[in-house]
Each structure stands twice: as C-alpha cells, then as structure tokens.
Scaffold this motif. Structure first.
Motif, PDB file in Angstrom:
ATOM      1  N   LEU A   1       0.834  -1.357   0.154  1.00 29.19           N
ATOM      2  CA  LEU A   1       0.100  -0.001   0.019  1.00 29.19           C
ATOM      3  C   LEU A   1       0.794   1.294   0.224  1.00 29.19           C
ATOM      4  CD1 LEU A   1      -2.868   1.113   0.047  1.00 29.19           C
ATOM      5  CD2 LEU A   1      -2.852   1.079   2.604  1.00 29.19           C
ATOM      6  N   GLU A   2       2.075   1.361   0.645  1.00 29.08           N
ATOM      7  CA  GLU A   2       2.764   2.392   0.916  1.00 29.08           C
ATOM      8  C   GLU A   2       3.600   2.763  -0.450  1.00 29.08           C
ATOM      9  OE1 GLU A   2       2.596   0.109   3.255  1.00 29.08           O
ATOM     10  OE2 GLU A   2       2.019   1.109   4.852  1.00 29.08           O
ATOM     11  N   TYR A   3       3.948   1.276  -0.927  1.00 31.14           N
ATOM     12  CA  TYR A   3       4.615   1.659  -2.466  1.00 31.14           C
ATOM     13  C   TYR A   3       3.657   2.152  -3.393  1.00 31.14           C
ATOM     14  CZ  TYR A   3       6.586   0.447  -7.104  1.00 31.14           C
ATOM     15  OH  TYR A   3       7.188   0.750  -8.217  1.00 31.14           O
ATOM     16  N   ILE A   4       2.230   1.586  -3.319  1.00 34.18           N
ATOM     17  CA  ILE A   4       1.198   2.110  -4.254  1.00 34.18           C
ATOM     18  C   ILE A   4       0.998   3.695  -4.219  1.00 34.18           C
ATOM     19  CG2 ILE A   4      -1.242   2.211  -4.970  1.00 34.18           C
ATOM     20  CD1 ILE A   4      -1.171  -0.938  -4.303  1.00 34.18           C
ATOM     21  N   LYS A   5       1.060   3.949  -2.964  1.00 34.94           N
ATOM     22  CA  LYS A   5       0.827   5.530  -2.696  1.00 34.94           C
ATOM     23  C   LYS A   5       1.849   6.550  -3.349  1.00 34.94           C
ATOM     24  CE  LYS A   5      -1.781   5.017   1.758  1.00 34.94           C
ATOM     25  NZ  LYS A   5      -1.534   5.357   3.214  1.00 34.94           N
ATOM     26  N   VAL A   6       3.080   6.050  -3.037  1.00 33.12           N
ATOM     27  CA  VAL A   6       4.383   6.863  -3.685  1.00 33.12           C
ATOM     28  C   VAL A   6       4.455   6.728  -5.346  1.00 33.12           C
ATOM     29  CG1 VAL A   6       6.688   7.063  -3.609  1.00 33.12           C
ATOM     30  CG2 VAL A   6       5.632   6.627  -1.760  1.00 33.12           C
ATOM     31  N   ALA A   7       3.961   5.432  -5.695  1.00 32.78           N
ATOM     32  CA  ALA A   7       3.933   5.046  -7.189  1.00 32.78           C
ATOM     33  C   ALA A   7       2.920   6.014  -7.753  1.00 32.78           C
ATOM     34  CB  ALA A   7       3.549   3.553  -7.373  1.00 32.78           C
ATOM     35  N   LEU A   8       1.532   6.260  -7.173  1.00 33.15           N
ATOM     36  CA  LEU A   8       0.742   7.171  -7.752  1.00 33.15           C
ATOM     37  C   LEU A   8       1.204   8.679  -7.845  1.00 33.15           C
ATOM     38  CD1 LEU A   8      -2.766   5.778  -6.185  1.00 33.15           C
ATOM     39  CD2 LEU A   8      -1.874   5.654  -8.509  1.00 33.15           C
ATOM     40  N   LEU A   9       1.942   9.183  -6.768  1.00 37.50           N
ATOM     41  CA  LEU A   9       2.733  10.332  -6.447  1.00 37.50           C
ATOM     42  C   LEU A   9       3.530  10.770  -7.810  1.00 37.50           C
ATOM     43  CD1 LEU A   9       2.860  13.009  -5.154  1.00 37.50           C
ATOM     44  CD2 LEU A   9       4.468  12.106  -3.754  1.00 37.50           C
ATOM     45  N   ILE A  10       4.307   9.564  -7.904  1.00 39.49           N
ATOM     46  CA  ILE A  10       5.457   9.814  -9.036  1.00 39.49           C
ATOM     47  C   ILE A  10       4.949   9.865 -10.405  1.00 39.49           C
ATOM     48  CG2 ILE A  10       7.023   8.342 -10.307  1.00 39.49           C
ATOM     49  CD1 ILE A  10       8.053   6.892  -7.504  1.00 39.49           C
ATOM     50  N   ILE A  11       3.719   9.082 -10.597  1.00 38.56           N
ATOM     51  CA  ILE A  11       3.061   9.037 -11.862  1.00 38.56           C
ATOM     52  C   ILE A  11       2.334  10.360 -11.998  1.00 38.56           C
ATOM     53  CG2 ILE A  11       0.824   8.250 -13.240  1.00 38.56           C
ATOM     54  CD1 ILE A  11       1.812   5.479 -11.925  1.00 38.56           C
ATOM     55  N   PHE A  12       1.631  11.066 -10.840  1.00 37.88           N
ATOM     56  CA  PHE A  12       1.160  12.183 -11.068  1.00 37.88           C
ATOM     57  C   PHE A  12       1.934  13.415 -11.360  1.00 37.88           C
ATOM     58  CE2 PHE A  12      -0.263  16.106  -8.729  1.00 37.88           C
ATOM     59  CZ  PHE A  12      -1.336  16.208  -9.392  1.00 37.88           C
ATOM     60  N   ILE A  13       3.207  13.447 -10.786  1.00 34.64           N
ATOM     61  CA  ILE A  13       4.147  14.617 -10.948  1.00 34.64           C
ATOM     62  C   ILE A  13       4.925  14.660 -12.399  1.00 34.64           C
ATOM     63  CG2 ILE A  13       6.505  15.328 -10.318  1.00 34.64           C
ATOM     64  CD1 ILE A  13       5.970  14.572  -7.392  1.00 34.64           C
ATOM     65  N   PHE A  14       4.930  13.216 -12.989  1.00 38.42           N
ATOM     66  CA  PHE A  14       5.473  13.172 -14.225  1.00 38.42           C
ATOM     67  C   PHE A  14       4.326  13.640 -15.530  1.00 38.42           C
ATOM     68  CE2 PHE A  14       9.094  10.350 -12.790  1.00 38.42           C
ATOM     69  CZ  PHE A  14      10.059  11.527 -12.865  1.00 38.42           C
ATOM     70  N   ILE A  15       3.262  13.330 -15.045  1.00 39.15           N
ATOM     71  CA  ILE A  15       2.322  13.484 -15.763  1.00 39.15           C
ATOM     72  C   ILE A  15       2.102  15.083 -16.032  1.00 39.15           C
ATOM     73  CG2 ILE A  15      -0.384  13.661 -16.108  1.00 39.15           C
ATOM     74  CD1 ILE A  15      -0.677  10.723 -15.197  1.00 39.15           C
ATOM     75  N   ILE A  16       2.180  15.957 -14.794  1.00 36.95           N
ATOM     76  CA  ILE A  16       2.323  17.155 -14.806  1.00 36.95           C
ATOM     77  C   ILE A  16       3.436  17.881 -15.676  1.00 36.95           C
ATOM     78  CG2 ILE A  16       2.677  19.379 -13.228  1.00 36.95           C
ATOM     79  CD1 ILE A  16       1.050  18.154 -11.058  1.00 36.95           C
ATOM     80  N   ALA A  17       4.728  17.124 -15.533  1.00 41.96           N
ATOM     81  CA  ALA A  17       5.693  17.344 -16.468  1.00 41.96           C
ATOM     82  C   ALA A  17       5.442  17.294 -17.582  1.00 41.96           C
ATOM     83  CB  ALA A  17       7.032  16.648 -15.854  1.00 41.96           C
ATOM     84  N   TYR A  18       4.933  16.387 -18.113  1.00 44.55           N
ATOM     85  CA  TYR A  18       4.318  16.083 -19.432  1.00 44.55           C
ATOM     86  C   TYR A  18       3.263  16.921 -19.994  1.00 44.55           C
ATOM     87  CZ  TYR A  18       1.677  14.311 -23.090  1.00 44.55           C
ATOM     88  OH  TYR A  18       1.199  14.102 -24.686  1.00 44.55           O
ATOM     89  N   ARG A  19       2.406  17.430 -19.028  1.00 41.00           N
ATOM     90  CA  ARG A  19       1.515  18.804 -19.513  1.00 41.00           C
ATOM     91  C   ARG A  19       2.194  20.008 -19.644  1.00 41.00           C
ATOM     92  NH1 ARG A  19      -3.860  17.480 -18.652  1.00 41.00           N
ATOM     93  NH2 ARG A  19      -4.392  19.575 -19.615  1.00 41.00           N
ATOM     94  N   LYS A  20       3.216  20.335 -19.099  1.00 40.51           N
ATOM     95  CA  LYS A  20       4.098  21.402 -18.932  1.00 40.51           C
ATOM     96  C   LYS A  20       5.148  21.320 -20.123  1.00 40.51           C
ATOM     97  CE  LYS A  20       2.256  23.351 -15.448  1.00 40.51           C
ATOM     98  NZ  LYS A  20       0.986  24.851 -15.604  1.00 40.51           N
ATOM     99  N   ASN A  21       5.055  20.184 -20.810  1.00 45.00           N
ATOM    100  CA  ASN A  21       6.103  20.257 -21.766  1.00 45.00           C
ATOM    101  C   ASN A  21       7.385  19.978 -21.557  1.00 45.00           C
ATOM    102  OD1 ASN A  21       4.006  20.318 -24.230  1.00 45.00           O
ATOM    103  ND2 ASN A  21       4.019  22.502 -23.959  1.00 45.00           N
TER     104      ASN A  21
END
Length: 310
Positions: free
Chosen positions: A55-75
C-alpha cells in the motif's frame, strides 16, 4: 484466499509490464527489455508483499505518476519520455527507496524548470526542452542501474557512485542552463575561442558556477543520508569534474552537422527533412551519448577516489 489474490495480482502486474515494455522497446530489443522489466517489477511486488508495504509503495507510485504527468503537461517530457520516466521512478523507488528516489527526482524536476526558464536563450531553436525517452535514460540510466545493483548485491560504494552519477548529470545540465544568463559569450573549453550560447564544448564563468552549485546540491543528499564528509566532498568533486569532462567531449568528439543550403551548423543531423553533413566530431557521438559518458565518468571517478583514500 490471500494466495489466490497474490498470484492474480502478480499475473496482472506481469501482463501490464509486458505490454508497456513492448510498446516502448525499439525494434528487436523487446526480447531483452520485456523479460528484464518483468523480473524487476515482479521482484518489487514480491518484496513489498513480504514486507507488508504494498500500500505504501502504491501511494508513492501514484505520486510519481502524477508528478511526471504534470511535467508532461508542462511540455517537459514527450510521450515516450513520460512513460520512460515513470518506469524509472517506479523502479528506483521500489528497489532503492527514498534515498535513491529523491536526488534523482529533484534533478529531473529542477532541471526541467531551468530548461523552461532558459529556453528562449537557446540559439539552436531546434533544441527542445522536452526530454524524450533516450534523453531520460542518457541522464538517469546509469543511476538506475546502480540502484538495481545495490538491491540485488549491496556494496558500500554503490550509493556514493549513484550520487556521483546524478551529481554529474545535474552539474552538466545546470552549467548549460545557468550559463545562458551570462553577459559574456561562452568560449570553447579547449581552444578558448568564442562559441554560440548553448553550443557543446562552450563554458562560461556563470555556467561553471552553476555546475558547481548543481554538484553541491546532489552531494548534500549524501550527508542527509549518512555519508561521511569526505565522501560527500568526493561526490561534489566527481560531479563537477564530470561536467567539465562533458564539455571537453562536446568540444572535441561530439558530432556537428552543416547544412549546405542554409549554412547552418547544428548538433542535429536532420532538420526539416534536410540532412546535414558531418562538420566536426564523430558521427556516432551525439549529445545523448556525451551525457551518458558524463554520468559514467562520475561513478568511475568516485570509485577511484574511494579506493585511493580508503
């Protein structure tokens, strides 16, 4: 029951990993990339299950995915760069933990911000602040390999070598980006002749200071995570010297191409469907190769320093 749920989940993880690896793999490389990624993510799943930390890994994994998606959206990332960065982040955290994830994560985030701030100062407008998967792994691939090594065969030198690799990438990137604000044109690190802003092999006083600051920032993580002052100093020196090594390679062997019609000189061989001809350097040494060699040089240098002064 729990055992059935475990194997069902493992099968889902395996299938999803294979699908992603297949989509990202270059022609013919999937025979190698798919089994490697499957093994690594299976190891993460099994180890986190045994530790009761799924569960702890999944929480951090979702945060990693979220931050990189933001980076993608910011080109800051291309589509394949996004997937590559997510895979790297998930592997680094799953196999190494926060002490590995945080320095590498901070490098990518802060360097992307710098690239966006300085993008209008780039003379070669064909350069993009968006990192593709090759650029992501050219800068962070060696660090990721060291994390994998430390998980399966822990050695005391691996974490300093990891920080040295990230420090090298940070020092190189920050030197290039911060150097753009210099009021004086850069000079070639070999000949000391003036070169264009952003051109490989060019250095400025401001950029050199930026490299040193980048190396210090990553080196301090070693202190935070319990390394001795001497090793932290070695990490900083290794990162800074690696950035200089990068500039030397950029000014000597990195390929530059000239376009006959426009007379333009660029590090890219093809621009707007026009092919350039080799002007200087070696044809196979592009900027990504130079970055990769830079991130290899740092760990090699710190291993030598640790062996010599131990």
């Amino acid at each position: 029951d729990k055992q059935s749920s475990f194997y069902i989940t493992l099968a889902i993880v395996t299938g999803f990993t294979a699908m992603v690896a297949e989509g990202l793999s270059l022609r013919g490389s999937d025979n190698l990339s798919i089994p490697i990624l499957i093994i690594l993510f299976m190891e993460i799943f099994i180890s986190k299950t045994a530790e009761g930390m799924v569960l702890e890994y999944i929480k951090v994994a979702l945060l990693i995915i979220f931050i990189f998606i933001i980076a993608y959206r910011k080109n800051s990332l291309t589509e394949d760069g996004l997937i590559g960065a997510i895979i790297m982040g998930l592997l680094v955290f799953g196999l190494g933990g926060f002490q590995y994830l945080v320095p590498l994560f901070l490098f990518f985030i802060l360097s992307s911000i710098l690239s966006h701030i300085m993008k209008n100062r780039t003379i070669d407008q064909h350069k993009s602040p968006r990192r593709n998967i090759v650029q992501v792994y050219a800068n962070g691939g060696i660090a990721m390999l060291l994390v994998i090594m430390d998980h399966f065969s822990p050695q005391p030198w691996i974490y300093p070598a990891f920080l040295a690799s990230v420090s090298a990438a940070t020092a190189d990137t920050w030197g290039t980006e911060i150097g753009r604000i210099s009021s004086k044109n850069p000079v070639d690190i070999i000949t000391f002749k003036p070169v264009q802003i952003g051109e490989s092999g060019g250095v400025t006083v401001v950029g050199t200071i930026g490299s040193f600051i980048g190396a210090i920032m990553i080196g301090l993580f070693g202190y935070v995570f319990g390394l001795s002052n001497m090793i932290v100093f070695f990490i900083i020196i290794a990162g800074f010297l690696s950035a200089l090594f990068d500039s030397i390679l950029g000014g000597t062997v990195q390929a530059r191409f000239i376009f006959i019609i426009t007379g333009e000189i660029s590090e890219k061989q093809i621009i707007n469907n026009h092919k350039g001809y080799l002007y200087t350097g070696w044809n196979w040494v592009n900027n990504d190769m130079v970055n990769l060699l830079c991130t290899i040089f740092g760990p090699c240098l710190i291993i030598i320093l640790l062996n010599y002064f131990s």
